[in-house]
Design a protein around this motif. Structure first.
Motif, PDB file in Angstrom:
ATOM      1  N   UNK A   1       0.828  -1.198   0.000  1.00 59.88           N
ATOM      2  CA  UNK A   1       0.000   0.000   0.000  1.00 59.88           C
ATOM      3  C   UNK A   1       0.867   1.254   0.000  1.00 59.88           C
ATOM      4  N   UNK A   2       1.980   1.192   0.731  1.00 59.53           N
ATOM      5  CA  UNK A   2       2.900   2.326   0.719  1.00 59.53           C
ATOM      6  C   UNK A   2       3.541   2.494  -0.661  1.00 59.53           C
ATOM      7  N   UNK A   3       3.970   1.375  -1.269  1.00 64.35           N
ATOM      8  CA  UNK A   3       4.636   1.440  -2.571  1.00 64.35           C
ATOM      9  C   UNK A   3       3.681   1.953  -3.648  1.00 64.35           C
ATOM     10  N   UNK A   4       2.439   1.481  -3.637  1.00 59.45           N
ATOM     11  CA  UNK A   4       1.476   1.849  -4.669  1.00 59.45           C
ATOM     12  C   UNK A   4       0.814   3.205  -4.402  1.00 59.45           C
ATOM     13  N   UNK A   5       0.441   3.428  -3.152  1.00 55.12           N
ATOM     14  CA  UNK A   5      -0.435   4.561  -2.834  1.00 55.12           C
ATOM     15  C   UNK A   5       0.266   5.698  -2.093  1.00 55.12           C
ATOM     16  N   UNK A   6       1.526   5.463  -1.681  1.00 55.66           N
ATOM     17  CA  UNK A   6       2.243   6.458  -0.898  1.00 55.66           C
ATOM     18  C   UNK A   6       1.507   6.748   0.404  1.00 55.66           C
ATOM     19  N   UNK A   7       0.843   5.722   0.946  1.00 59.33           N
ATOM     20  CA  UNK A   7       0.109   5.852   2.202  1.00 59.33           C
ATOM     21  C   UNK A   7       0.702   4.885   3.224  1.00 59.33           C
ATOM     22  N   UNK A   8       0.790   5.339   4.449  1.00 60.76           N
ATOM     23  CA  UNK A   8       1.317   4.507   5.526  1.00 60.76           C
ATOM     24  C   UNK A   8       0.188   4.175   6.486  1.00 60.76           C
ATOM     25  N   UNK A   9      -0.229   2.927   6.500  1.00 58.13           N
ATOM     26  CA  UNK A   9      -1.257   2.423   7.416  1.00 58.13           C
ATOM     27  C   UNK A   9      -0.591   1.466   8.388  1.00 58.13           C
ATOM     28  N   UNK A  10      -0.418   1.893   9.631  1.00 60.81           N
ATOM     29  CA  UNK A  10       0.196   1.044  10.646  1.00 60.81           C
ATOM     30  C   UNK A  10      -0.791   0.812  11.771  1.00 60.81           C
ATOM     31  N   UNK A  11      -0.785  -0.395  12.305  1.00 58.68           N
ATOM     32  CA  UNK A  11      -1.576  -0.691  13.493  1.00 58.68           C
ATOM     33  C   UNK A  11      -0.715  -1.521  14.427  1.00 58.68           C
ATOM     34  N   UNK A  12      -1.092  -1.513  15.696  1.00 55.21           N
ATOM     35  CA  UNK A  12      -0.274  -2.153  16.715  1.00 55.21           C
ATOM     36  C   UNK A  12      -0.073  -3.643  16.447  1.00 55.21           C
ATOM     37  N   UNK A  13      -1.080  -4.291  15.849  1.00 52.38           N
ATOM     38  CA  UNK A  13      -1.002  -5.734  15.637  1.00 52.38           C
ATOM     39  C   UNK A  13       0.071  -6.120  14.629  1.00 52.38           C
ATOM     40  N   UNK A  14       0.399  -5.236  13.697  1.00 49.17           N
ATOM     41  CA  UNK A  14       1.251  -5.633  12.573  1.00 49.17           C
ATOM     42  C   UNK A  14       2.505  -4.799  12.404  1.00 49.17           C
ATOM     43  N   UNK A  15       2.747  -3.816  13.264  1.00 45.31           N
ATOM     44  CA  UNK A  15       3.835  -2.880  13.000  1.00 45.31           C
ATOM     45  C   UNK A  15       5.201  -3.554  12.990  1.00 45.31           C
ATOM     46  N   UNK A  16       5.440  -4.515  13.893  1.00 41.86           N
ATOM     47  CA  UNK A  16       6.744  -5.184  13.907  1.00 41.86           C
ATOM     48  C   UNK A  16       6.954  -6.015  12.649  1.00 41.86           C
ATOM     49  N   UNK A  17       5.918  -6.728  12.253  1.00 41.71           N
ATOM     50  CA  UNK A  17       6.038  -7.536  11.038  1.00 41.71           C
ATOM     51  C   UNK A  17       6.156  -6.649   9.798  1.00 41.71           C
ATOM     52  N   UNK A  18       5.524  -5.476   9.818  1.00 40.40           N
ATOM     53  CA  UNK A  18       5.666  -4.535   8.708  1.00 40.40           C
ATOM     54  C   UNK A  18       7.086  -3.986   8.657  1.00 40.40           C
ATOM     55  N   UNK A  19       7.666  -3.716   9.815  1.00 34.16           N
ATOM     56  CA  UNK A  19       9.059  -3.281   9.862  1.00 34.16           C
ATOM     57  C   UNK A  19       9.979  -4.355   9.280  1.00 34.16           C
ATOM     58  N   UNK A  20       9.697  -5.603   9.615  1.00 35.34           N
ATOM     59  CA  UNK A  20      10.481  -6.718   9.067  1.00 35.34           C
ATOM     60  C   UNK A  20      10.397  -6.733   7.536  1.00 35.34           C
ATOM     61  N   UNK A  21       9.188  -6.580   6.994  1.00 36.86           N
ATOM     62  CA  UNK A  21       9.010  -6.581   5.543  1.00 36.86           C
ATOM     63  C   UNK A  21       9.713  -5.384   4.910  1.00 36.86           C
TER      64      UNK A  21
END
Length: 484
Positions: free
Chosen positions: A141-161
């Motif tokens: 979503x960040x790559x395509x839309x230039x939008x950052x959607x973070x939530x507590x459940x996934x932020x660590x795994x998103x950082x990993x990606x």
């Protein structure tokens, strides 16, 4: 070189970026705080699966969107013109995600190498078992839309990606989210993760919280989830602001959890086994003798010889050599913010009748308020009872009823909260005290609206909670005692 197989090719690019190490999911760290109002990871995932972009039809849909950013966003999670697919997630929890090589390559050097590099191969489907689907979609979503959607459940795994596929601005946003969510409850787990992700700023923030709120951090559930290397680094910490008995109890709790992780019965022998040499990083000889005799000595974790030698170290003139460190930790030195330039007393001031003295303050850097410095009697020595409280936006964060003795001088006398309280920058907090004691007291004059204490700037303003005359220019609560 010989042509790589499809499997070798995929592994080659992914493993060059980051070692596939299991990541602790942030749901364990932030049980309540969410940036995105989705109720769960499943809802967030479903939101992306059912993206309206997939319903785009017609031969002139491009005309509906005036900017390249909006037109590019239409392609997010969209089968239209997809020329690659990803099977994301571990076995049994996979999701097939469409992608567009050009867009992905523009957003990530790893995708560029995979699709357009010297060793690029024409792959229709790429398996990514070590990234969770919601986190992979957040990155796309960040790559395509230039939008950052973070939530507590996934932020660590998103950082990993984001680290794995070298998307640095998204990674920075994840780290910022983690820093603002940092507390004593999750600091130990985040410390281990920050070392894994090589994020020194986040590591430093974790240490600041662990040092200042050590007893809360050591008693948190997250402490039991850390790895042995992180445990050793915490036990080795010179500035840990905790009683050594609390450190010892925390290490035993960790050992019990580690036994469960290794499928070992949580016996005393197995706890000692999993602790290994880390047991000697606990400064047992620096405990109060009563704490050692009633606690560590009867825990069973120490050998009989170790227990006897430590008792001799406490009592004998000729002390035995010990494997344990006998030097107390330095801890942290409290700092004091004094907001008055002078103090005074008069024949008819300052009086207490169960009314509240209160002041509001804000800081420009994160600090930890440990207590207040208060005035005492202006008529000789006296004992006071004080109810001290810290509030944020009207919500109590800490309060304590405590007695202190004043010697009749104009000095300030410290009163402490049970644990230091984390204070975030650029937000006003309310410090309050209700005093009960001698009718006449010293009071402050020539108050300052701004005070510089080392690298921290304090700002003060009047509080509507103050019903006994305290304000910025004069009154009570002359000092804030803090760690920074």
């Amino acid at each position: 070189s010989a042509k790589r197989t499809k499997k070798q090719h995929t592994v080659f690019y992914e493993e060059q970026i980051i070692k596939s190490t299991p990541v602790t999911m942030a749901a364990e760290l932030f049980p309540t705080k969410k940036l995105v109002p989705a109720a769960s990871v499943q809802q967030y995932q479903q939101q992306n699966i059912t993206n309206n972009n997939t319903s785009v039809t017609g031969c002139n849909w491009q005309g509906l969107y005036p900017t390249i950013r909006e037109r590019n966003s239409v392609m997010f999670n969209n089968e239209m013109m997809a020329d690659v697919h990803f099977v994301v997630g571990p076995p049994g929890g996979t999701q097939r995600v469409p992608g567009h090589k050009y867009v992905l390559a523009v957003g990530s050097s790893v995708f560029h190498a995979m699709f357009y590099g010297e060793l690029a191969e024409d792959q229709d489907e790429i398996r990514i078992p070590d990234v969770e689907p919601p986190s992979f979609l957040a990155m796309l979503k960040y790559i395509y839309c230039d939008e950052i959607d973070l939530c507590a459940d996934t932020v660590l795994a998103t950082l990993y990606a984001a680290k794995k596929y070298i998307v640095p601005h998204l990674a920075r946003a994840c780290v910022n989210f983690l820093e603002t969510s940092l507390s004593a409850k999750n600091a130990c787990v985040l410390l281990s993760q920050s070392c894994l992700f090589e994020e020194p700023d986040l590591t430093q923030r974790c240490w600041e919280v662990i040092d200042a709120q050590a007893e809360l951090a050591l008693r948190s559930e997250g402490f039991c989830d850390i790895d042995i290397q992180t445990l050793e680094s915490i036990l080795r910490r010179e500035t840990l602001n905790a009683k050594e008995m609390v450190v010892f109890e925390a290490a035993l709790n960790w050992a019990e959890a580690e036994c469960q992780r290794q499928d070992l019965p949580p016996t005393i022998e197995n706890k000692r086994l999993v602790l290994g040499k880390a047991i000697y990083l606990i400064r047992i000889p620096t405990m109060a003798l009563e704490d050692f005799a009633n606690g560590a000595a009867q825990s069973g974790v120490l050998t009989l010889n170790e227990t006897n030698d430590i008792f001799l170290w406490y009592t004998a003139a000729k002390k035995p050599d010990l494997l344990f460190c006998t030097k107390p930790r330095k801890g942290l030195s409290p700092q004091r913010c004094h907001r008055f330039q002078s103090c005074a007393y008069r024949s008819n001031q300052w009086r207490y009748r169960g009314r509240c003295d209160s002041i509001q303050f804000a800081v420009d850097k994160r600090v930890f308020i440990a207590g207040f410095g208060l005035y005492g009697s202006s008529c000789g020595s006296a004992e006071y009872s004080a109810k001290i409280e810290l509030k944020r936006q009207g919500v109590p964060m800490a309060q304590r009823i405590i007695k202190y003795f004043s010697d009749g001088s104009s000095s300030t006398f410290p009163v402490w909260f049970e644990y230091p309280v984390q204070i975030e920058p650029d937000t006003f907090y309310t410090a309050s005290v209700v005093l009960d004691g001698n009718e006449l007291s010293y009071f402050g004059q020539e108050g300052m609206t701004e005070v510089q204490c080392g690298k921290v700037t304090f700002q003060f303003q009047c509080s509507s909670d103050s019903t006994n005359g305290t304000g910025v220019q004069g009154g009570q609560i002359p000092e804030l005692i803090f760690y920074a």
